[in-house]
Design a protein around this motif. Structure first.
Motif, PDB file in Angstrom:
ATOM      1  N   MET A   1       0.841  -1.178   0.000  1.00 56.89           N
ATOM      2  CA  MET A   1       0.000   0.000   0.000  1.00 56.89           C
ATOM      3  C   MET A   1       0.886   1.240   0.000  1.00 56.89           C
ATOM      4  O   MET A   1       1.921   1.286   0.647  1.00 56.89           O
ATOM      5  N   THR A   2       0.482   2.271  -0.681  1.00 60.74           N
ATOM      6  CA  THR A   2       1.248   3.497  -0.807  1.00 60.74           C
ATOM      7  C   THR A   2       1.176   4.302   0.482  1.00 60.74           C
ATOM      8  O   THR A   2       0.133   4.394   1.101  1.00 60.74           O
ATOM      9  N   SER A   3       2.289   4.909   0.840  1.00 57.25           N
ATOM     10  CA  SER A   3       2.310   5.745   2.036  1.00 57.25           C
ATOM     11  C   SER A   3       2.189   7.215   1.639  1.00 57.25           C
ATOM     12  O   SER A   3       2.380   7.586   0.486  1.00 57.25           O
ATOM     13  N   VAL A   4       1.911   8.044   2.623  1.00 55.05           N
ATOM     14  CA  VAL A   4       1.778   9.482   2.403  1.00 55.05           C
ATOM     15  C   VAL A   4       3.176  10.062   2.185  1.00 55.05           C
ATOM     16  O   VAL A   4       4.110   9.739   2.913  1.00 55.05           O
ATOM     17  N   PHE A  20      -6.356   8.519   5.316  1.00 55.59           N
ATOM     18  CA  PHE A  20      -6.006   7.174   4.849  1.00 55.59           C
ATOM     19  C   PHE A  20      -6.267   6.123   5.919  1.00 55.59           C
ATOM     20  O   PHE A  20      -6.756   5.034   5.633  1.00 55.59           O
ATOM     21  N   ASP A  21      -5.945   6.459   7.159  1.00 54.83           N
ATOM     22  CA  ASP A  21      -6.206   5.528   8.263  1.00 54.83           C
ATOM     23  C   ASP A  21      -7.696   5.227   8.384  1.00 54.83           C
ATOM     24  O   ASP A  21      -8.094   4.079   8.590  1.00 54.83           O
ATOM     25  N   ALA A  22      -8.522   6.262   8.249  1.00 52.67           N
ATOM     26  CA  ALA A  22      -9.971   6.063   8.325  1.00 52.67           C
ATOM     27  C   ALA A  22     -10.455   5.195   7.165  1.00 52.67           C
ATOM     28  O   ALA A  22     -11.266   4.281   7.364  1.00 52.67           O
ATOM     29  N   LEU A  23      -9.961   5.451   5.961  1.00 52.45           N
ATOM     30  CA  LEU A  23     -10.362   4.641   4.811  1.00 52.45           C
ATOM     31  C   LEU A  23      -9.958   3.179   4.974  1.00 52.45           C
ATOM     32  O   LEU A  23     -10.723   2.267   4.629  1.00 52.45           O
ATOM     33  N   LYS A  24      -8.775   2.952   5.521  1.00 52.29           N
ATOM     34  CA  LYS A  24      -8.331   1.574   5.784  1.00 52.29           C
ATOM     35  C   LYS A  24      -9.245   0.893   6.798  1.00 52.29           C
ATOM     36  O   LYS A  24      -9.608  -0.274   6.641  1.00 52.29           O
ATOM     37  N   ARG A  25      -9.615   1.642   7.839  1.00 55.32           N
ATOM     38  CA  ARG A  25     -10.517   1.118   8.865  1.00 55.32           C
ATOM     39  C   ARG A  25     -11.892   0.786   8.257  1.00 55.32           C
ATOM     40  O   ARG A  25     -12.450  -0.281   8.511  1.00 55.32           O
ATOM     41  N   PHE A  26     -12.413   1.683   7.431  1.00 58.85           N
ATOM     42  CA  PHE A  26     -13.705   1.445   6.785  1.00 58.85           C
ATOM     43  C   PHE A  26     -13.638   0.204   5.891  1.00 58.85           C
ATOM     44  O   PHE A  26     -14.562  -0.605   5.865  1.00 58.85           O
ATOM     45  N   TYR A  27     -12.558   0.080   5.165  1.00 60.31           N
ATOM     46  CA  TYR A  27     -12.387  -1.089   4.292  1.00 60.31           C
ATOM     47  C   TYR A  27     -12.351  -2.370   5.127  1.00 60.31           C
ATOM     48  O   TYR A  27     -12.989  -3.362   4.777  1.00 60.31           O
ATOM     49  N   ARG A  28     -11.601  -2.346   6.215  1.00 62.66           N
ATOM     50  CA  ARG A  28     -11.516  -3.517   7.089  1.00 62.66           C
ATOM     51  C   ARG A  28     -12.898  -3.891   7.633  1.00 62.66           C
ATOM     52  O   ARG A  28     -13.290  -5.048   7.630  1.00 62.66           O
ATOM     53  N   TRP A  29     -13.654  -2.875   8.078  1.00 65.48           N
ATOM     54  CA  TRP A  29     -15.007  -3.145   8.579  1.00 65.48           C
ATOM     55  C   TRP A  29     -15.869  -3.765   7.494  1.00 65.48           C
ATOM     56  O   TRP A  29     -16.666  -4.654   7.768  1.00 65.48           O
ATOM     57  N   SER A  30     -15.716  -3.282   6.252  1.00 61.84           N
ATOM     58  CA  SER A  30     -16.546  -3.809   5.158  1.00 61.84           C
ATOM     59  C   SER A  30     -16.235  -5.273   4.864  1.00 61.84           C
ATOM     60  O   SER A  30     -17.080  -5.990   4.320  1.00 61.84           O
ATOM     61  N   ILE A  42     -19.526   3.165   9.860  1.00 62.74           N
ATOM     62  CA  ILE A  42     -18.959   4.212   8.998  1.00 62.74           C
ATOM     63  C   ILE A  42     -19.762   5.499   9.114  1.00 62.74           C
ATOM     64  O   ILE A  42     -19.203   6.583   9.283  1.00 62.74           O
ATOM     65  N   VAL A  43     -21.084   5.383   9.035  1.00 62.08           N
ATOM     66  CA  VAL A  43     -21.959   6.561   9.142  1.00 62.08           C
ATOM     67  C   VAL A  43     -21.767   7.233  10.494  1.00 62.08           C
ATOM     68  O   VAL A  43     -21.675   8.463  10.586  1.00 62.08           O
ATOM     69  N   LYS A  44     -21.670   6.431  11.540  1.00 58.48           N
ATOM     70  CA  LYS A  44     -21.476   6.987  12.880  1.00 58.48           C
ATOM     71  C   LYS A  44     -20.134   7.707  12.988  1.00 58.48           C
ATOM     72  O   LYS A  44     -20.062   8.821  13.501  1.00 58.48           O
TER      73      LYS A  44
END
Length: 68
Positions: A1-4, A20-30, A42-44
């Motif tokens: 994965m690409t870093s900042v 990016f951390d939030a997007l990774k977390r959302f992806y993991r939850w999905s 995610i909505v919360k």
């Protein structure tokens, strides 16, 4: 994965890194949770419900999130 990129100003780096951390977390939850549970979390976390409730009643509608 690409870093900042590290050459960014620290405040910009932190903003992008947090996003990016939030997007990774959302992806993991999905992947780990049932769809309804993942969407609820995610909505919360994004505060979408609180955001829409804070808007004027005349402005609230299906497109409210697209205008902001």
């Amino acid at each position: 994965m690409t870093s900042v990129p590290t050459h960014l100003k620290q405040d910009v780096f932190n903003l992008i890194n947090n996003a990016f951390d939030a997007l990774k977390r959302f992806y993991r939850w999905s992947k780990e949770l049932p769809p309804s549970s993942a969407l609820e979390k995610i909505v919360k976390e994004l505060g979408i419900i609180l955001f829409t409730l804070s808007q004027d009643l005349e402005k609230v509608g299906p497109g409210i999130l697209c205008r902001h």
